[in-house]
Every structure is written in structure tokens, then in C-alpha cells.
Scaffold this active site. Sequence first.
Site, PDB file in Angstrom:
ATOM      1  N   ASP A  20      -2.532   0.648   7.207  1.00  0.00           N
ATOM      2  CA  ASP A  20      -1.560   0.495   5.879  1.00  0.00           C
ATOM      3  C   ASP A  20      -1.332  -0.960   5.513  1.00  0.00           C
ATOM      4  OD1 ASP A  20      -0.637   3.551   5.488  1.00  0.00           O
ATOM      5  OD2 ASP A  20      -0.799   3.214   7.466  1.00  0.00           O
ATOM      6  N   ASP A  28       0.881  -1.198  -0.134  1.00  0.00           N
ATOM      7  CA  ASP A  28       0.030  -0.056  -0.234  1.00  0.00           C
ATOM      8  C   ASP A  28       1.047   1.425   0.130  1.00  0.00           C
ATOM      9  OD1 ASP A  28      -2.388   1.490   0.340  1.00  0.00           O
ATOM     10  OD2 ASP A  28      -1.953   1.918   2.402  1.00  0.00           O
ATOM     11  N   GLU A  36      -1.997  -1.649  -5.390  1.00  0.00           N
ATOM     12  CA  GLU A  36      -3.303  -0.888  -6.076  1.00  0.00           C
ATOM     13  C   GLU A  36      -3.109  -0.218  -7.207  1.00  0.00           C
ATOM     14  OE1 GLU A  36      -6.204   0.769  -2.914  1.00  0.00           O
ATOM     15  OE2 GLU A  36      -6.455   2.344  -4.433  1.00  0.00           O
TER      16      GLU A  36
END
Lengths: 160, 160
Positions: free
Chosen positions: B138, B6, B66
Site C-alpha cells: 500500500d 492508496d 488513483e
Amino acid sequence: MILGIDPGSQLTGWGLVDHSGNRSVYLASGAFKLGSRRPLPERLLRLSEGLEDLLARYEPRHCAIEQIFTAKNARSALVLGHARGVILCAMARRGVLLHEYAPTQIKQAIVGVGRASKEQVQLMVGALLAHRGALQEDEADALAVALTHAACSGLAARIS
Amino acid sequence: MILGIDPGSQLTGWGLVDHSGNRSVYLASGAFKLGSRRPLPERLLRLSEGLEDLLARYEPRHCAIEQIFTAKNARSALVLGHARGVILCAMARRGVLLHEYAPTQIKQAIVGVGRASKEQVQLMVGALLAHRGALQEDEADALAVALTHAACSGLAARIS
């Protein structure tokens, strides 16, 4: 010795100038061809390895790079950020000091006008460095930011 | 073994899951604290070195991250891009395969609803991995994208 970098995710230009007193001398320039069809991670690795070789070969103390405030859109800012991240990291790894200049500062330093065209900047870079032969656009842009740092640091030295 | 990341320029979360058949098992997770006051090149170097240690220690074959289409603004896209560039480069250097998932794909995979809240995703990550104790935001987000890849690759394997 000052290394100027013009970051791009397909082509990243670089240019080295030596600077003493009021004079800047052309040393070398080129561009890392990262390829447009390769996956982004591979292109970034190429950039990182190219920079490592360059820093090991020339050992510049300073690196000048254009400061980016905005990009045409968030997508292109994101991709440009990827290349820039790899560049900043490579500089920190070798202890090279980073200096950022806004596009208007570069135009002002090279042409004397903050709203000069890209072509004017490139023409002046060749003239200032008395460089024979054509410079690629990315090389010229990289040399322009290196020259901007040379001019600004020279000015700072004269003031102090 | 799947490493989920992340990315952030101040805090980058990571999470490792092992996956076989239908089952995903929690291995480890954490966050690289890059500091908010340090210059960006130093933070990126910390991130790069942290990732290198992590990859050398665990040797994951896959990394899930992501996919970013948009950010709130070009400025934050640029800064996020810097961290992402360092991450992608570190993966390419070690030959780790990169897999990108859209935020809606992650929510769909973890909660079953593409418009789930961040809190729902984090709650489900803890439940899916039967993880005792609190996970940092996170870390949970990093584990979520790792689990998404586990689910998608498991599905692909069952189809083929």
C-alpha cells in the site's frame, strides 16, 4: 431525537424527528446544496461542514440512513459512496449511533408495502408528521428513514 | 512536496515525495491500519484523524490519488468510495490540491508500460526512490501515484 439522512453528492437531504412512545414529531428538515459544478472535494467539504453545524445545533443521538446494496452502476455507487463516507465519518466523530435500513424496510415502515412508490412514501411522510406545506423530495426521503428508525426502535422497546 | 494516497477501507497507504527539477526524493511513507472488524464509521473516523495528523505534520501542497473508473462490483465501489470521500474531504479542508491519475497513467509513468504488473510498479518505485528495505504494497502504491504526479507536473513545467 433521530436524524435521517438521504445522501447525494449534489443534494443531501436531512430531517429531524422526535420520538416518544408511539408518536413521532417533526422538528426540522432541509437539504445541503452541494452544487453540481464544484469539484467533488469542495462539495464533500461543504457536506462535512454542514453536518458538523447540524450535529452541534441539535445534538441528535441517533442517525438513520438508507442502506445501499446496489446502485445503477459502479460509477454512481462510487460517487454516492464518497458522500456516504463523509456522513458516516461525521457521525462517528460526534458519537452519533448509526442505523441502516434497506429501501424495502423504509417503504414497509412508512407505507406498509415494501414495493411502494417514491411518491407514496413522500405523501405518507407528510401525513404521519402532520406536516403542513410541501416537503422537498430529499427532505421527505430523509424524514422517511428517520421515521423508519422511530418505528423499529419503538417496536424493539415494546418487545423487550 | 507531494502526498500520494492508496485508498482502502481496511488499509490506506500513503507516501510523501519531494520533487525538484528531475529528481524525486523519498520523504516518508506508511499505512493507516483501519481494522477489518470495526464498524465502517469508526474506520472512516480513524482514516480522517490519521490524515489530519499527517497533513498538519508535513503540510504537503499536492495530493495524488488513483482515479477509479470501475471496480470489480458495485459493492466494492461503494465501500472504496466511502474511504475516498473522507480523503477528498480532508484534502479540501486543508486546501491541498488534488490530482487524479488513471491506473494506466501510473503504470506508464513508473514502468513505461501501461499494462505493467503490480509487482513491476512496486519494484520500480523502490528503484526510482533508491529506497532501501521493503515497502509495504500500500505504501509502494501510494508512492507510485505521488511519483506519477511528480513526473507529470515536471513535464508540464518543462513544456511551459
